[in-house]
Design a protein around this motif. Structure first.
Motif, PDB file in Angstrom:
ATOM      1  N   ASP A 102       0.817  -1.216   0.000  1.00 47.77           N
ATOM      2  CA  ASP A 102       0.000   0.000   0.000  1.00 47.77           C
ATOM      3  C   ASP A 102       0.848   1.263   0.000  1.00 47.77           C
ATOM      4  OD1 ASP A 102       0.974   0.161   2.568  1.00 47.77           O
ATOM      5  OD2 ASP A 102      -0.986   0.034   3.560  1.00 47.77           O
ATOM      6  N   GLY A 140      -2.078  -1.737  -3.073  1.00 45.99           N
ATOM      7  CA  GLY A 140      -3.290  -1.931  -2.295  1.00 45.99           C
ATOM      8  C   GLY A 140      -2.953  -2.511  -0.941  1.00 45.99           C
ATOM      9  N   ASP A 146      -7.610  -5.804   2.255  1.00 44.06           N
ATOM     10  CA  ASP A 146      -8.605  -6.014   1.202  1.00 44.06           C
ATOM     11  C   ASP A 146      -8.529  -7.473   0.744  1.00 44.06           C
ATOM     12  OD1 ASP A 146     -10.158  -6.083  -1.103  1.00 44.06           O
ATOM     13  OD2 ASP A 146      -9.444  -4.139  -1.842  1.00 44.06           O
ATOM     14  N   ARG A 147      -9.358  -8.334   1.359  1.00 43.21           N
ATOM     15  CA  ARG A 147      -9.270  -9.767   1.075  1.00 43.21           C
ATOM     16  C   ARG A 147      -9.497 -10.065  -0.394  1.00 43.21           C
ATOM     17  NH1 ARG A 147     -11.376 -13.738  -0.501  1.00 43.21           N
ATOM     18  NH2 ARG A 147     -13.302 -12.575  -0.873  1.00 43.21           N
ATOM     19  N   LEU A 206      -8.895  -8.252  -2.984  1.00 43.27           N
ATOM     20  CA  LEU A 206      -7.732  -7.863  -3.783  1.00 43.27           C
ATOM     21  C   LEU A 206      -6.602  -8.871  -3.621  1.00 43.27           C
ATOM     22  CD1 LEU A 206      -6.284  -5.795  -5.586  1.00 43.27           C
ATOM     23  CD2 LEU A 206      -5.520  -4.649  -3.496  1.00 43.27           C
TER      24      LEU A 206
END
Length: 222
Positions: A32, A50, A54-55, A57
């Motif tokens: 990220d 990212g 964010d599972r 992603l």
């Protein structure tokens, strides 16, 4: 087939990415950029910007790049700061690890190397630290890493009878120093050596904390 490096745009992660490439393996990076740098990711290496929280992603990245294993380096690593930001530390390190494990399970990825920390031992009263020492973390950071190890262990137990059980190892290290590539360096505002070099460049005397250790000059040894 490839290996996903979470936090692969960071100081340690970027070295791992280069080591994978040198070994003939195909690295993929998710980061990220909260503390990493896109410029640390070598040209040609797939980079997904990212968060590991964010599972969807993470799972998409695992599937799209045909990932066979994960080297999980992403996390919030500042022990001192974690005392003031425990909720943030647990979110990034505990929930982040849980999400990575869930995404791996959903995508059928069964190999994991976890970047843990010697902080799980706290402050041992022995000269030589071994894996058999009691785990007594002294900060939310150390606690979050130990919980991460527990999560991984429990998932391995839960999948032991599966066709592809989770295979894993955790690395407990600290005070990583040096650079294996001129393009990668430690930019942390909290780590020991960047602080020392910053002081020297500015003409200041580096500050060494402690004067009562059992060493010739009383300062601690790292």
């Amino acid at each position: 087939m490839s290996w996903l490096v979470t936090g692969g745009a960071g100081y340690i992660g970027a070295h791992i990415v280069r080591a994978l490439g040198a070994a003939g393996l195909s690295p993929v990076v998710i980061d990220d950029l909260s503390s990493g740098h896109a410029s640390f990711v070598p040209e040609g290496v797939p980079f997904v910007q990212g968060t590991i929280l964010d599972r969807a992603l993470v799972e998409q990245t695992l599937r799209e790049h045909d990932v066979e294993g994960v080297i999980h380096v992403a996390g919030f690593k500042y022990a001192g700061v974690s005392v003031k930001r425990p909720l943030h530390t647990y979110e990034q390190n505990v929930e982040g690890t849980r999400v990575v494990l869930q995404a791996m399970a959903d995508a059928g990825v069964d190999k994991l190397v976890f970047s843990s920390s010697a902080a799980v031992y706290g402050t041992p009263d022995v000269e030589l630290v071994t894996e058999d020492l009691p785990k007594r973390p002294a900060s939310p950071y150390g606690e979050s890493k130990l919980i991460g190890e527990w999560l991984i262990r429990d998932q391995a137990v839960a999948t032991a009878e599966d066709e592809r059980p989770l295979r894993h190892t955790s690395l407990r290290y600290f005070n990583v120093v040096g650079s294996g590539d001129l393009a990668v360096y430690d930019t942390s505002p909290h780590n020991l050596f960047p602080l020392v070099f910053e002081a020297l460049i500015e003409g200041r005397t580096p500050r060494i904390n402690g004067d009562d250790y059992a060493t010739p000059d009383g300062t601690n040894v790292r």
